[in-house]
Design a protein around this motif. Structure first.
Motif, mmCIF file in Angstrom:
data_model
loop_
_atom_site.group_PDB
_atom_site.id
_atom_site.type_symbol
_atom_site.label_atom_id
_atom_site.label_comp_id
_atom_site.label_asym_id
_atom_site.label_seq_id
_atom_site.Cartn_x
_atom_site.Cartn_y
_atom_site.Cartn_z
ATOM 1 N N PRO A 185 0.933 -1.282 -0.008
ATOM 2 C CA PRO A 185 0.036 0.196 0.098
ATOM 3 C C PRO A 185 0.760 1.163 -0.099
ATOM 4 N N ASP A 186 0.354 2.383 -0.749
ATOM 5 C CA ASP A 186 1.318 3.499 -0.660
ATOM 6 C C ASP A 186 1.598 4.042 0.634
ATOM 7 N N ASP A 187 0.700 3.948 1.575
ATOM 8 C CA ASP A 187 0.879 4.421 3.153
ATOM 9 C C ASP A 187 2.183 3.579 3.511
ATOM 10 N N ARG A 188 2.469 2.288 3.294
ATOM 11 C CA ARG A 188 3.534 1.639 3.989
ATOM 12 C C ARG A 188 4.849 1.972 3.210
ATOM 13 N N VAL A 189 4.738 2.423 1.663
ATOM 14 C CA VAL A 189 5.838 2.912 1.151
ATOM 15 C C VAL A 189 6.165 4.319 1.696
#
Length: 156
Positions: free
Chosen positions: A71-75
């Motif tokens: 997910p973008d949040d993890r990146v």
């Protein structure tokens, strides 16, 4: 051993395939001019360093995140922390392995040896990259960008 320095078009094509979206490469300065960055050292079958691929940390994080469908949040967390661990680090090594294909188009063959992260600008410790044959690009893809360098090291 004759390795090949990748062109901008070859880099665009491979990165676009890796990310599943259009990537654009334009000539720039060395990736180690931006910190933090990661250096992936490519070695011969005898274990001698033959080439290095250097990426801005945030570029490698985005590429690994896309490849593993994080997910973008993890990146964003990884980019903010400046650290990769576990599956994220393994995927980043796979990104470097894939990028190594660009070096193996000639008659030589190299494989990913070790990787190092650097928090300061400037060439990797102890490496005189000025004598190498370099290709330096700024990659832009899918809402992010960053520098990447491929350096063929002089053989002894």
């Amino acid at each position: 051993m004759a390795l090949s320095k990748p062109s901008g078009e070859e880099t665009e094509r491979l990165v676009s395939t890796l990310l599943g979206s259009r990537a654009m490469a334009e000539h720039s300065g060395p990736a180690y001019d931006s910190a933090p960055y990661v250096a992936g050292w490519f070695v011969s079958n005898e274990g001698e360093r033959q080439a290095v691929c250097i990426l801005e940390f945030q570029l490698l994080a985005h590429m690994a995140g896309k490849m593993a469908m994080f997910p973008d949040d993890r990146v964003k967390e990884v980019v903010h922390s400046g650290e990769m661990d576990g599956t994220f680090a393994e995927t980043a090594n796979e990104v470097l392995n894939v990028l190594g294909q660009l070096l193996n188009r000639g008659t030589g063959h190299v494989r990913l040896g070790d990787t190092e992260m650097f928090s300061d600008c400037g060439p990797p410790d102890g490496a005189d990259l000025s004598k190498g044959d370099a290709a330096n690009y700024k990659l832009k893809a899918d809402g992010f960008s960053g520098a990447i360098s491929f350096v063929l090291l002089p053989t002894t």
